[in-house]
Design a protein around this motif. Structure first.
Motif, short mmCIF file in Angstrom:
data_model
loop_
_atom_site.label_atom_id
_atom_site.label_comp_id
_atom_site.label_asym_id
_atom_site.label_seq_id
_atom_site.Cartn_x
_atom_site.Cartn_y
_atom_site.Cartn_z
N GLU A 95 -0.91 1.33 -5.12
CA GLU A 95 0.26 0.74 -5.80
C GLU A 95 1.04 1.81 -6.56
O GLU A 95 2.27 1.83 -6.53
N ILE A 96 0.34 2.70 -7.24
CA ILE A 96 0.99 3.79 -7.97
C ILE A 96 1.77 4.66 -6.99
O ILE A 96 2.93 5.00 -7.22
N ARG A 97 1.14 5.00 -5.89
CA ARG A 97 1.78 5.85 -4.87
C ARG A 97 3.05 5.18 -4.32
O ARG A 97 4.09 5.81 -4.18
N GLN A 98 2.96 3.88 -4.02
CA GLN A 98 4.12 3.15 -3.51
C GLN A 98 5.25 3.12 -4.54
O GLN A 98 6.43 3.26 -4.19
N ASN A 99 4.90 2.95 -5.80
CA ASN A 99 5.92 2.93 -6.85
C ASN A 99 6.58 4.29 -7.00
O ASN A 99 7.78 4.38 -7.25
N ARG A 100 5.81 5.35 -6.82
CA ARG A 100 6.40 6.70 -6.90
C ARG A 100 7.37 6.93 -5.75
O ARG A 100 8.42 7.54 -5.94
N VAL A 101 7.02 6.46 -4.56
CA VAL A 101 7.93 6.58 -3.42
C VAL A 101 9.19 5.76 -3.68
O VAL A 101 10.32 6.24 -3.46
#
Length: 136
Positions: A38-44
């Motif tokens: 989820e963190i990775r998706q939010n960063r993208v």
């Protein structure tokens, strides 16, 4: 929410309260979750929404120490572990903006800490960014 935050930053570019709150919101959404994916998706999503450029704009548009600290923290959160975001941050002038914040707010420990963390995550493993930081 990320897109709405970036939009607010653009619409209210001259309002330091909006800029500070928006940077903290981006920082939290890109760092705080129990799930790494989820963190990775939010960063993208943040990168694709123009958050990096909005944060750099907040830094160059205000000398307010609270905005500078929040913006550095947001950069740290958005680019952490994201090679494409590190490149985008460099291209957007993030390195120079962070170094400027450090110079302008040399006596503010909060800005200094956030700026060091932002620099660390912005230039990690990127030779071009490390060279640029050395010149800034």
């Amino acid at each position: 929410a990320i897109e709405a935050v970036v939009s607010a930053m653009t619409r209210h570019a001259d309002d330091k309260g909006v800029q500070q709150a928006a940077c903290w919101a981006l920082s939290h959404v890109c760092r705080l979750s129990s799930r790494y994916e989820e963190i990775r998706q939010n960063r993208v999503r943040a990168r694709e929404a123009g958050a990096i450029e909005a944060v750099v704009s907040a830094m160059t548009g205000s000398s307010n120490d609270d905005v500078q600290q929040a913006a550095c923290d947001a950069l740290h959160s958005i680019v952490s572990g994201m090679a494409a975001s590190q490149v985008r941050a460099r291209e957007a002038g993030a390195i120079e903006a962070v170094v400027s914040a450090m110079s302008t707010h040399a006596d503010d420990a909060g800005v200094q800490q956030a700026a060091c963390e932002a620099l660390d995550y912005t230039i990690s493993f990127r030779e071009e960014s490390q060279a640029r930081a050395g010149e800034a």
